[in-house]
Design a protein around this motif. Structure first.
Motif, PDB file in Angstrom:
ATOM      1  N   ASP A   1      63.206 121.861 -28.396  1.00 57.82           N
ATOM      2  CA  ASP A   1      61.928 122.105 -29.064  1.00 57.82           C
ATOM      3  C   ASP A   1      62.092 123.181 -30.133  1.00 57.82           C
ATOM      4  OD1 ASP A   1      59.290 121.462 -29.586  1.00 57.82           O
ATOM      5  OD2 ASP A   1      58.455 122.865 -28.124  1.00 57.82           O
ATOM      6  N   SER A   2      63.281 123.258 -30.728  1.00 52.98           N
ATOM      7  CA  SER A   2      63.538 124.238 -31.790  1.00 52.98           C
ATOM      8  C   SER A   2      62.478 124.113 -32.883  1.00 52.98           C
ATOM      9  CB  SER A   2      64.902 123.960 -32.434  1.00 52.98           C
ATOM     10  OG  SER A   2      65.915 123.853 -31.485  1.00 52.98           O
ATOM     11  N   PRO A   3      62.060 125.259 -33.441  1.00 53.94           N
ATOM     12  CA  PRO A   3      62.576 126.629 -33.257  1.00 53.94           C
ATOM     13  C   PRO A   3      61.892 127.406 -32.131  1.00 53.94           C
ATOM     14  CG  PRO A   3      60.955 126.612 -35.000  1.00 53.94           C
ATOM     15  CD  PRO A   3      61.080 125.182 -34.541  1.00 53.94           C
ATOM     16  N   PHE A   4      61.193 126.687 -31.239  1.00 55.78           N
ATOM     17  CA  PHE A   4      60.426 127.324 -30.168  1.00 55.78           C
ATOM     18  C   PHE A   4      61.208 127.297 -28.846  1.00 55.78           C
ATOM     19  CE2 PHE A   4      57.704 124.774 -33.029  1.00 55.78           C
ATOM     20  CZ  PHE A   4      57.103 125.812 -33.737  1.00 55.78           C
ATOM     21  N   LEU A   5      60.699 128.036 -27.848  1.00 59.58           N
ATOM     22  CA  LEU A   5      61.148 127.964 -26.451  1.00 59.58           C
ATOM     23  C   LEU A   5      62.650 128.222 -26.277  1.00 59.58           C
ATOM     24  CD1 LEU A   5      59.111 124.848 -25.212  1.00 59.58           C
ATOM     25  CD2 LEU A   5      58.495 127.272 -25.080  1.00 59.58           C
ATOM     26  N   SER A   6      63.147 129.250 -26.917  1.00 59.67           N
ATOM     27  CA  SER A   6      64.576 129.554 -26.813  1.00 59.67           C
ATOM     28  C   SER A   6      64.980 129.835 -25.371  1.00 59.67           C
ATOM     29  CB  SER A   6      64.918 130.778 -27.666  1.00 59.67           C
ATOM     30  OG  SER A   6      64.639 130.530 -29.015  1.00 59.67           O
ATOM     31  N   PRO A   7      66.102 129.264 -24.930  1.00 62.29           N
ATOM     32  CA  PRO A   7      66.560 129.515 -23.565  1.00 62.29           C
ATOM     33  C   PRO A   7      67.258 130.860 -23.450  1.00 62.29           C
ATOM     34  CG  PRO A   7      68.121 128.105 -24.700  1.00 62.29           C
ATOM     35  CD  PRO A   7      66.972 128.331 -25.656  1.00 62.29           C
ATOM     36  N   VAL A   8      67.348 131.370 -22.238  1.00 64.30           N
ATOM     37  CA  VAL A   8      68.231 132.499 -21.958  1.00 64.30           C
ATOM     38  C   VAL A   8      69.663 132.027 -22.241  1.00 64.30           C
ATOM     39  CG1 VAL A   8      69.088 134.013 -20.123  1.00 64.30           C
ATOM     40  CG2 VAL A   8      66.635 133.400 -20.211  1.00 64.30           C
ATOM     41  N   PRO A   9      70.500 132.773 -22.959  1.00 65.77           N
ATOM     42  CA  PRO A   9      70.387 134.179 -23.337  1.00 65.77           C
ATOM     43  C   PRO A   9      69.843 134.428 -24.745  1.00 65.77           C
ATOM     44  CG  PRO A   9      72.608 133.432 -23.748  1.00 65.77           C
ATOM     45  CD  PRO A   9      71.852 132.240 -23.218  1.00 65.77           C
ATOM     46  N   HIS A  10      69.156 133.473 -25.332  1.00 65.22           N
ATOM     47  CA  HIS A  10      68.646 133.616 -26.701  1.00 65.22           C
ATOM     48  C   HIS A  10      67.139 133.790 -26.744  1.00 65.22           C
ATOM     49  CE1 HIS A  10      72.581 132.617 -28.352  1.00 65.22           C
ATOM     50  NE2 HIS A  10      72.639 131.626 -27.483  1.00 65.22           N
ATOM     51  N   ARG A  11      66.526 134.068 -25.611  1.00 65.62           N
ATOM     52  CA  ARG A  11      65.072 134.213 -25.574  1.00 65.62           C
ATOM     53  C   ARG A  11      64.630 135.323 -26.535  1.00 65.62           C
ATOM     54  NH1 ARG A  11      61.176 134.716 -20.170  1.00 65.62           N
ATOM     55  NH2 ARG A  11      59.246 134.194 -21.277  1.00 65.62           N
ATOM     56  N   GLY A  12      63.595 135.032 -27.319  1.00 68.03           N
ATOM     57  CA  GLY A  12      63.134 135.982 -28.316  1.00 68.03           C
ATOM     58  C   GLY A  12      63.702 135.736 -29.694  1.00 68.03           C
ATOM     59  N   GLU A  13      64.721 134.880 -29.775  1.00 67.34           N
ATOM     60  CA  GLU A  13      65.315 134.515 -31.056  1.00 67.34           C
ATOM     61  C   GLU A  13      64.768 133.159 -31.505  1.00 67.34           C
ATOM     62  OE1 GLU A  13      69.536 134.351 -30.548  1.00 67.34           O
ATOM     63  OE2 GLU A  13      69.607 136.178 -29.343  1.00 67.34           O
ATOM     64  N   ARG A  14      65.047 132.790 -32.726  1.00 66.47           N
ATOM     65  CA  ARG A  14      64.756 131.435 -33.174  1.00 66.47           C
ATOM     66  C   ARG A  14      65.641 130.469 -32.401  1.00 66.47           C
ATOM     67  NH1 ARG A  14      67.045 129.302 -38.830  1.00 66.47           N
ATOM     68  NH2 ARG A  14      68.888 129.365 -37.482  1.00 66.47           N
ATOM     69  N   ASN A  15      65.049 129.444 -31.865  1.00 62.31           N
ATOM     70  CA  ASN A  15      65.810 128.449 -31.119  1.00 62.31           C
ATOM     71  C   ASN A  15      66.486 127.484 -32.096  1.00 62.31           C
ATOM     72  OD1 ASN A  15      66.820 127.137 -28.895  1.00 62.31           O
ATOM     73  ND2 ASN A  15      64.876 126.284 -28.224  1.00 62.31           N
ATOM     74  N   GLU A  16      67.564 126.835 -31.653  1.00 58.62           N
ATOM     75  CA  GLU A  16      68.226 125.829 -32.465  1.00 58.62           C
ATOM     76  C   GLU A  16      68.950 124.843 -31.546  1.00 58.62           C
ATOM     77  OE1 GLU A  16      72.366 127.054 -34.171  1.00 58.62           O
ATOM     78  OE2 GLU A  16      70.992 128.705 -34.642  1.00 58.62           O
ATOM     79  N   PRO A  17      69.269 123.644 -32.039  1.00 55.50           N
ATOM     80  CA  PRO A  17      69.816 122.595 -31.175  1.00 55.50           C
ATOM     81  C   PRO A  17      71.093 122.978 -30.433  1.00 55.50           C
ATOM     82  CG  PRO A  17      69.012 121.631 -33.193  1.00 55.50           C
ATOM     83  CD  PRO A  17      68.900 123.115 -33.377  1.00 55.50           C
ATOM     84  N   ALA A  18      71.933 123.811 -31.014  1.00 56.51           N
ATOM     85  CA  ALA A  18      73.173 124.190 -30.334  1.00 56.51           C
ATOM     86  C   ALA A  18      72.910 124.842 -28.985  1.00 56.51           C
ATOM     87  CB  ALA A  18      74.001 125.133 -31.223  1.00 56.51           C
ATOM     88  N   TYR A  19      71.715 125.418 -28.788  1.00 55.95           N
ATOM     89  CA  TYR A  19      71.401 126.103 -27.541  1.00 55.95           C
ATOM     90  C   TYR A  19      71.053 125.137 -26.413  1.00 55.95           C
ATOM     91  CZ  TYR A  19      70.976 130.207 -30.619  1.00 55.95           C
ATOM     92  OH  TYR A  19      71.194 131.202 -31.537  1.00 55.95           O
ATOM     93  N   VAL A  20      71.043 123.844 -26.698  1.00 60.76           N
ATOM     94  CA  VAL A  20      70.716 122.873 -25.644  1.00 60.76           C
ATOM     95  C   VAL A  20      71.722 122.949 -24.494  1.00 60.76           C
ATOM     96  CG1 VAL A  20      72.024 120.851 -26.434  1.00 60.76           C
ATOM     97  CG2 VAL A  20      69.798 120.531 -25.365  1.00 60.76           C
ATOM     98  N   ARG A  21      72.902 123.443 -24.776  1.00 58.69           N
ATOM     99  CA  ARG A  21      73.915 123.530 -23.719  1.00 58.69           C
ATOM    100  C   ARG A  21      73.475 124.459 -22.593  1.00 58.69           C
ATOM    101  NH1 ARG A  21      75.561 126.929 -27.845  1.00 58.69           N
ATOM    102  NH2 ARG A  21      76.312 128.996 -27.230  1.00 58.69           N
TER     103      ARG A  21
END
Length: 291
Positions: free
Chosen positions: A238-258
């Protein structure tokens, strides 16, 4: 947003990573990606993402999603009107979205649905339901699955939004046949209770899991996800929203799906590679990716 801000280009992944992942919901057309959209997609490809789905929110963002998909082999689009963007919905704009839906890289109708969090007035909620029904009917006409948004008032686990949505989806599903009846769509960023999940699964819907599954306070969510069959789970940023840990508080991006895949692996006692393989196969079954 103007289409010329989309930084259209062709992206080539570097040496293939060991895992193949899919992000089935990322708003790459969003303005927060204007400065580095090309690099964001490249990072996703380098991380192992082989498919990314960009859903539309109205006719303009649907057009932008299609333009991104045209220029990037790993990017696909969904088109539709989000329930909080219905000020954009007219017969003319709906026709524009219908035209876009026939593009070969449009694999779904969405993001469509019901939102009682932002919309309080009963009249506007009624409009949401009617527009949802019209978009579902169109999805049936073109034979494409749907990407469903559902948010309860006060972000409750269950309530009127769940009841209304399931009633509409159940009626729609009863008229489907063939592949669309077997795989009608996904409840994006699922945030309901177990009963709602079970009812959605009984209608053959997939459930999309996003970054909040990684949050420290998400024990109830993880418990529910632990009871969802793996063959009905999709992973989304759901980038740029709902960033997972350890990126919470940052802009989300597809690479963080891992990170989402890692947490689901922990919940279901599987390896991250198994979750990557299963969810990527699930997405391919649902969206067909141009087949």
């Amino acid at each position: 947003m103007k289409a010329n801000n989309l930084q259209l280009a062709t992206f080539k992944p570097s040496n293939p990573p060991s895992m193949q992942l899919t992000d089935t919901h990322c708003h790459l057309d969003y303005h927060k990606f204007n400065p580095d959209r090309a690099e964001v997609i490249q990072r996703a490809n380098d991380t192992g993402l082989i498919r990314l789905l960009v859903p539309g929110l109205h006719h303009r963002s649907s057009k932008d999603a299609v333009q991104l998909a045209e220029s990037n082999p790993s990017v696909y689009a969904a088109v539709g009107f989000h329930p909080t963007d219905l000020d954009e919905f007219t017969e003319k704009t709906f026709e524009k979205v219908k035209d876009l839906a026939h593009h070969p890289k449009v694999v779904a109708i969405g993001e469509i649905g019901i939102d009682y969090y932002w919309v309080k007035e009963s009249e506007k909620r009624a409009i949401q339901r009617e527009v949802l029904k019209r978009q579902l009917q169109f999805a049936q006409e073109v034979g494409k699955p749907v990407v469903i948004h559902m948010r309860e008032e006060s972000d409750a686990w269950t309530g009127d939004a769940s009841v209304d949505l399931l009633a509409i989806l159940s009626e729609w599903k009863s008229g489907l046949s063939g592949a669309l009846a077997e795989r009608p769509g996904v409840l994006h960023s699922f945030n309901g209770d177990l009963e709602t999940a079970q009812k959605a699964l009984a209608l053959n819907f997939y459930l999309g899991i996003t970054g909040p599954v990684t949050y420290k306070t998400a024990d109830k969510k993880r418990e529910i996800i632990g009871q969802i069959p793996l063959d009905r789970i999709l992973i989304e940023t759901d980038s740029p929203f709902l960033s997972p840990v350890p990126h919470r508080g940052e802009r989300n991006e597809p690479a963080y799906v891992r990170h989402i895949a890692d947490k689901i692996a922990e919940i279901h006692l599987k390896s991250p590679a198994e979750i990557a393989s299963i969810t990527t196969a699930n997405a391919a079954r649902l969206f067909a990716w141009g087949d």
